[in-house]
Design a protein around this motif. Structure first.
Motif, short mmCIF file in Angstrom:
data_model
loop_
_atom_site.label_atom_id
_atom_site.label_comp_id
_atom_site.label_asym_id
_atom_site.label_seq_id
_atom_site.Cartn_x
_atom_site.Cartn_y
_atom_site.Cartn_z
N SER A 12 35.56 22.26 -54.65
CA SER A 12 35.14 22.99 -53.46
C SER A 12 34.03 23.94 -53.91
CB SER A 12 36.30 23.82 -52.91
OG SER A 12 37.41 23.01 -52.70
N THR A 14 32.88 26.85 -53.83
CA THR A 14 33.06 28.26 -53.49
C THR A 14 32.65 29.16 -54.64
OG1 THR A 14 35.35 28.08 -54.19
CG2 THR A 14 34.94 27.84 -51.84
N ASP A 45 33.66 20.57 -49.06
CA ASP A 45 33.11 21.72 -48.33
C ASP A 45 33.60 21.71 -46.89
OD1 ASP A 45 31.78 19.41 -47.65
OD2 ASP A 45 29.76 20.23 -47.85
N ASP A 47 35.44 23.96 -45.33
CA ASP A 47 35.57 25.26 -44.68
C ASP A 47 34.22 26.00 -44.79
OD1 ASP A 47 36.45 27.63 -43.67
OD2 ASP A 47 38.05 27.94 -45.12
N PRO A 49 32.45 28.60 -43.79
CA PRO A 49 32.16 30.00 -44.14
C PRO A 49 32.46 30.35 -45.59
CG PRO A 49 33.56 29.85 -42.17
CD PRO A 49 33.46 28.48 -42.74
N ARG A 50 33.33 29.59 -46.24
CA ARG A 50 33.68 29.92 -47.63
C ARG A 50 32.71 29.28 -48.63
NH1 ARG A 50 38.71 27.78 -49.12
NH2 ARG A 50 38.51 28.98 -51.01
N MET A 51 31.81 28.43 -48.15
CA MET A 51 30.94 27.69 -49.07
C MET A 51 29.68 28.48 -49.40
SD MET A 51 32.78 25.22 -49.51
CE MET A 51 34.38 25.15 -48.76
#
Ligand code: GLU
Length: 329
Positions: A12, A14, A45, A47, A49-51
């Protein structure tokens, strides 16, 4: 040798890749390649907003720096493109629909807080208290799936024990109904859950083995139930211990000194890091520089069975500059 083995690494984006995730990626790659199998990079990816923008490319660059190559990825494409979850929503929607047709879903408006308040026992798991089966709706409108707005969608978990063999942790079993209960596949805000996306992608991409950090061991029974409900073939699982900071805490993406970018900028060569990580896994007796491809004939799961978490040295860069002097303690 099996040409049918197909592994994957599914980060992910992040945070930057750190030595812990690099070690996991290296094991996943070695497992696939040592079996003559294929290897895929999938960017998780889901989510938005968290990326962090641009990070997926940087992760791919870090993996290439280590010598990890892919038969399929966002950059090289492949038979099951796209390889970014943000571009695969239609697949998740279709799988959700199939599960609905099989009668495995129901809408839910109970909030997490309500569920916590309902719980009688303390719980330490990632998923909160188990969802109590008595909260399932007794009857549903036949068209609820297409008409219901503003509700999460949950998966009906059967009351039975799921068992699987983990290549590192040995035999595992969980009655998911008792531990987790009916879990969410699509959140109230419309976001697909990790559990659904990962299972849909692993099945559609023909993945045969999952190698990942053992913080995801507790997700595996849920994923097996979903695979079964989608009539997929079970995969092989290996959950590898996390890498801990020198103070013994879980290494997080915030530990900048342990990122591959920081190590590279400090002049560490990839062969030195590979040798160091391979030694931490017991694959080589001394932490000498190695190319990743040199480890393919050496790799075997029997060496990794039951391995403990690995704690980084206080000064990682120093240890990597002078690996033979410092050892890997
Ligand atoms: N995307 C997950 C992570 O970065 C890994 C998912 C998986 O390997 O199943 O933690």
């Amino acid at each position: 040798m099996s040409l049918n083995v197909h592994g994957r690494f599914a980060p992910s984006p992040t945070g930057l890749l750190h030595v812990g995730s690099a070690r996991t990626a290296m094991i996943a790659w070695l497992s696939a390649r040592s079996a003559g199998g294929r290897f895929t990079l999938r960017i998780e990816d889901l989510d938005p907003p968290r990326m962090v923008p641009g990070l997926a490319k940087e992760i791919a660059r870090d993996l290439a720096w280590l010598g990890i190559d892919f038969d399929a990825s966002p950059a090289v494409g492949g038979p099951h493109a796209p390889y970014r979850q943000s571009e695969r929503h239609a697949h998740y929607e279709a799988a959700l629909k199939a599960l609905h047709v099989a009668g495995r879903l129901f809408p839910c408006r109970v909030s997490r807080r309500d569920l916590r308040n309902l719980a009688s026992a303390p719980h330490a798991a990632d998923h909160g208290p188990p969802y109590p089966a008595h909260l399932r709706p007794a009857a549903l409108d036949t068209d609820w799936f297409d008409t219901t707005k503003d509700a999460a969608i949950r998966f009906r978990v059967p009351d039975r024990t799921v068992t699987f063999e983990d290549r590192v942790r040995g035999p595992q079993s969980e009655n998911t109904a008792a531990v987790v209960g009916d879990f969410v596949l699509r959140r109230r805000d419309g976001l697909f859950a990790y559990q659904l996306a990962v299972v849909v992608d692993d099945l559609q991409m023909g993945i045969t083995e999952v190698v990942r950090g053992d913080d995801l061991l507790s997700s595996t029974a849920r994923q097996i139930l979903l695979i079964e409900a989608l009539r997929g073939t079970p995969l092989r699982y290996a959950h590898v211990p996390l890498v801990l900071s020198a103070s013994g805490e879980k290494l997080s993406k915030r530990d900048q000194a342990a990122t591959l970018r920081a190590l590279r900028e400090a002049g560490v060569r990839p062969e030195v890091l590979i040798g160091y990580l391979a030694h931490s896994l017991g694959l080589i007796p001394v932490p000498e520089p190695h190319r990743l491809s040199d480890l393919v004939p050496i790799f075997g799961w029997s060496r990794l069975r039951g391995m403990a978490p690995w704690r980084l040295p206080v000064n990682l860069v120093h240890s990597l500059r002078y690996p033979l002097a410092a050892g890997c303690g």
